[in-house]
Write an enzyme that holds these catalytic residues in place. Structure first.
Site, PDB file in Angstrom:
ATOM      1  N   GLY A   1       0.794  -1.223   0.000  1.00  0.00           N
ATOM      2  CA  GLY A   1       0.000   0.000   0.000  1.00  0.00           C
ATOM      3  C   GLY A   1       0.827   1.274   0.000  1.00  0.00           C
ATOM      4  O   GLY A   1       0.295   2.371   0.132  1.00  0.00           O
TER       5      GLY A   1
ATOM      6  N   ARG B   1      -2.599  13.387  -5.558  1.00  0.00           N
ATOM      7  CA  ARG B   1      -2.902  13.507  -6.982  1.00  0.00           C
ATOM      8  C   ARG B   1      -4.277  14.129  -7.148  1.00  0.00           C
ATOM      9  O   ARG B   1      -5.214  13.792  -6.427  1.00  0.00           O
ATOM     10  CB  ARG B   1      -2.853  12.112  -7.589  1.00  0.00           C
TER      11      ARG B   1
ATOM     12  N   ASP C   1      -6.981  -0.041 -17.196  1.00  0.00           N
ATOM     13  CA  ASP C   1      -7.173   0.563 -15.870  1.00  0.00           C
ATOM     14  C   ASP C   1      -6.360   1.851 -15.722  1.00  0.00           C
ATOM     15  O   ASP C   1      -6.562   2.590 -14.763  1.00  0.00           O
ATOM     16  CB  ASP C   1      -6.794  -0.427 -14.753  1.00  0.00           C
TER      17      ASP C   1
HETATM   18  P1  AMP Z   1      -0.253   0.448 -11.451  1.00  0.00           P
HETATM   19  O1  AMP Z   1       0.777  -0.392 -12.124  1.00  0.00           O
HETATM   20  O2  AMP Z   1       0.318   1.530 -10.577  1.00  0.00           O
HETATM   21  O3  AMP Z   1      -1.305   0.957 -12.379  1.00  0.00           O
HETATM   22  O4  AMP Z   1      -0.978  -0.513 -10.419  1.00  0.00           O
HETATM   23  C1  AMP Z   1      -1.676  -1.681 -10.792  1.00  0.00           C
HETATM   24  C2  AMP Z   1      -2.456  -2.191  -9.608  1.00  0.00           C
HETATM   25  O5  AMP Z   1      -1.598  -2.602  -8.546  1.00  0.00           O
HETATM   26  C3  AMP Z   1      -3.407  -1.174  -8.997  1.00  0.00           C
HETATM   27  O6  AMP Z   1      -4.564  -1.846  -8.606  1.00  0.00           O
HETATM   28  C4  AMP Z   1      -2.614  -0.650  -7.829  1.00  0.00           C
HETATM   29  O7  AMP Z   1      -3.437  -0.113  -6.820  1.00  0.00           O
HETATM   30  C5  AMP Z   1      -1.887  -1.893  -7.342  1.00  0.00           C
HETATM   31  N1  AMP Z   1      -0.650  -1.585  -6.640  1.00  0.00           N
HETATM   32  C6  AMP Z   1       0.500  -1.091  -7.156  1.00  0.00           C
HETATM   33  N2  AMP Z   1       1.436  -0.951  -6.211  1.00  0.00           N
HETATM   34  C7  AMP Z   1       0.890  -1.335  -5.034  1.00  0.00           C
HETATM   35  C8  AMP Z   1       1.344  -1.404  -3.667  1.00  0.00           C
HETATM   36  N3  AMP Z   1       2.578  -1.033  -3.332  1.00  0.00           N
HETATM   37  N4  AMP Z   1       0.475  -1.848  -2.750  1.00  0.00           N
HETATM   38  C9  AMP Z   1      -0.768  -2.224  -3.084  1.00  0.00           C
HETATM   39  N5  AMP Z   1      -1.251  -2.193  -4.334  1.00  0.00           N
HETATM   40  C10 AMP Z   1      -0.453  -1.746  -5.303  1.00  0.00           C
HETATM   41 MG    MG Z   2      -2.819   2.072 -12.399  1.00  0.00          MG
END
Ligand code: AMP
Ligand code: MG
Length: 470
Positions: free
Chosen positions: A118, A168, A240
């Protein structure tokens, strides 16, 4: 006086299966690194300049009055593969102010965190701050950065790193994937509620799913044409990470190109080049086809709707090509385009490819010579191309140099400078961060003090891979 954010929260009125109530997790020793005052003014935020109080709020350690923190649910296609459930795993929307979402990213785990912690570390937080604000200054629709706060906690990545939270700001965080998850669950009622909400918030003149789709498609086409025109590579155009508002969202392994190459890829996770620079127009049409598919249940999947939606998607590449041509023609001083301008543009781009010419500097060189050493003249075709271009400019109603000066930035956030900025910030020195942030706020102004920021990376400085911001 304590900080006041004039929250008017609307997303929480949607069916509650679209989000989870989730408070941010307080952090040990929040320290304010950056606060965007002009943006705070736009949001109607007032009441404090105290860095400690700002750090408390924008680290998620204390919630301002009126906040209703939630984590949003969505799904998405990641690199083309369907992931039936994603969601804000490390972000919470604390509320909406003047119509904008205020979201803390890196604020602790949520029900959608899966195995993630998180959290976010300092590097990607400062990278997103710089790059999203630079995009805004370039005139490209984007989420914004309101604050960056260090948490005073170490988080574990490939090594222990300083944790941070980015605030953000977005017109909304509704993604193609937000529609997809409802369609996949055959939740037509939820889908209708989300569509009505999205129309009211973003496209009030649209009255049908088709009209909504048409508007999102047009916004996204314009966005990609703008990305292409500044050499921007998003890097993870998963559904997404595609906002229906048409704003650039989710700055993970994104990058601006230095040397021009249409096949350029930076992202370490993009092994097959799906999201390469030159593929972005195809990918956005693919993403819009996923949105179209998600909207079909609202029209009972009727043949007529399938046909209408298909036409909208099929028209997108042509629309984007026209927008792309207009943007690149303007970069060459041509404000009234003709069909064969595409040839003039692609010829220059092929010369740039052969010469491994710096994208930004080449156009700036052609604009006013404020940046030199592009290597263009050494190409066998350059003088013929230049003669053709000179003829074409003669027919223009508006002064070509004026048009070019507005289309060709002098400064972009270059990867190697961002990497240097992050290295220094981890060592506790934020000077380069502040310098980049200030310089990039007027990217079209040539200034001697910023001349070093126009210099492409040396072989040693070159960044060949960028990593997801996790
Ligand atoms: P992103 O690659 O940033 O678009 O993230 C893809 C998914 O992974 C999204 O659902 C994010 O909320 C989740 N996510 C990315 N990094 C973390 C993290 N450190 N802890 C929890 N969820 C994460
Ligand atoms: Mg994302």
């Amino acid at each position: 006086m304590t900080l006041q954010i004039p929250f008017e929260n609307t997303y929480v009125s949607l069916p509650n299966r679209l989000f989870s109530h989730q408070k941010p997790t307080p952090v040990r020793a929040p320290k304010l690194l950056a606060f965007n005052e002009p943006l705070a003014d736009e949001l109607g935020i007032c009441g404090t300049q105290d860095p400690d109080e700002l750090a408390q709020v924008f680290s998620g350690s204390s919630l301002p009055d009126g906040a209703q923190p939630i984590a949003q649910l969505y799904a998405g296609h990641q690199f083309g593969n369907w992931n039936p459930q994603l969601g804000d795993g490390r972000a919470v929307l604390i509320g909406e102010s003047n119509g904008y979402d205020v979201q803390l990213k890196g604020s602790g785990p949520t029900p959608y965190a899966r195995r993630g912690d998180g959290r976010a570390w300092l590097g990607p937080v400062l990278r997103e701050y710089i790059v999203s604000e630079a995009m805004h200054a370039l005139g490209i629709p984007t989420t914004r950065a309101l604050a960056a706060v260090e948490t005073g906690e170490e988080i574990m990545r490939d090594r222990p790193l300083p944790g941070a939270v980015l605030t953000r700001v977005a017109s909304s965080h509704i993604r193609v994937g937000t529609f997809q998850i409802l369609a996949a669950r055959q939740d037509v009622e939820g889908l209708q509620a989300l569509l009505d909400y999205s129309i009211a918030r973003h496209y009030p003149s649209a009255s049908t799913p088709a009209a909504f789709l048409r508007e999102v498609v047009a916004k996204q086409a314009e966005l990609i044409a703008q990305w292409m025109s500044v050499g921007f590579i998003h890097g993870v155009m998963n559904t997404d990470n595609c906002a229906i508002s048409g704003e650039t969202i989710d700055y993970g392994p994104c990058a601006f190109m230095d040397a021009f190459h249409p096949g350029q890829v930076f992202s370490s996770i993009d092994r097959h080049g799906r999201y390469a620079y030159g593929n972005q127009p195809q990918i956005i049409a693919w993403n819009m086809a996923q949105l179209a598919t998600s909207l079909l249940p609202l029209e009972d999947n009727s043949d007529a709707a399938v046909e209408e939606f298909t036409d909208i998607i099929n028209d997108m590449p042509g629309m984007l090509r026209g927008m792309w041509q207009d943007r690149f023609a303007a970069k060459l001083g041509i404000s009234e385009t003709k069909d064969n301008d595409e040839g003039l543009i692609t010829h220059l781009l092929s010369i740039m490819t052969d010469q491994k010419a710096d994208f930004t500097n080449s156009f700036r060189y052609l604009t006013d010579g404020s940046v030199t050493e592009t290597g263009l003249e050494a190409h066998k075709d350059y003088s013929a191309w230049h003669a053709q271009w000179t003829d074409r400019k003669r027919e223009q109603p508006t002064d070509p140099v004026e048009v070019m000066a507005k289309s060709n930035p002098y400064l972009i956030p270059r990867n190697h400078q961002i990497e240097a900025m992050i290295t220094q910030a981890v060592a506790g020195d934020l000077n380069l961060f502040h310098r980049l942030n200030a310089a990039l706020s007027s990217p079209f102004e040539a200034s001697p003090e910023a001349a070093d920021l126009t210099v492409p990376p040396t072989t040693e400085e070159k960044v060949t891979q960028t990593f997801c911001g996790t």
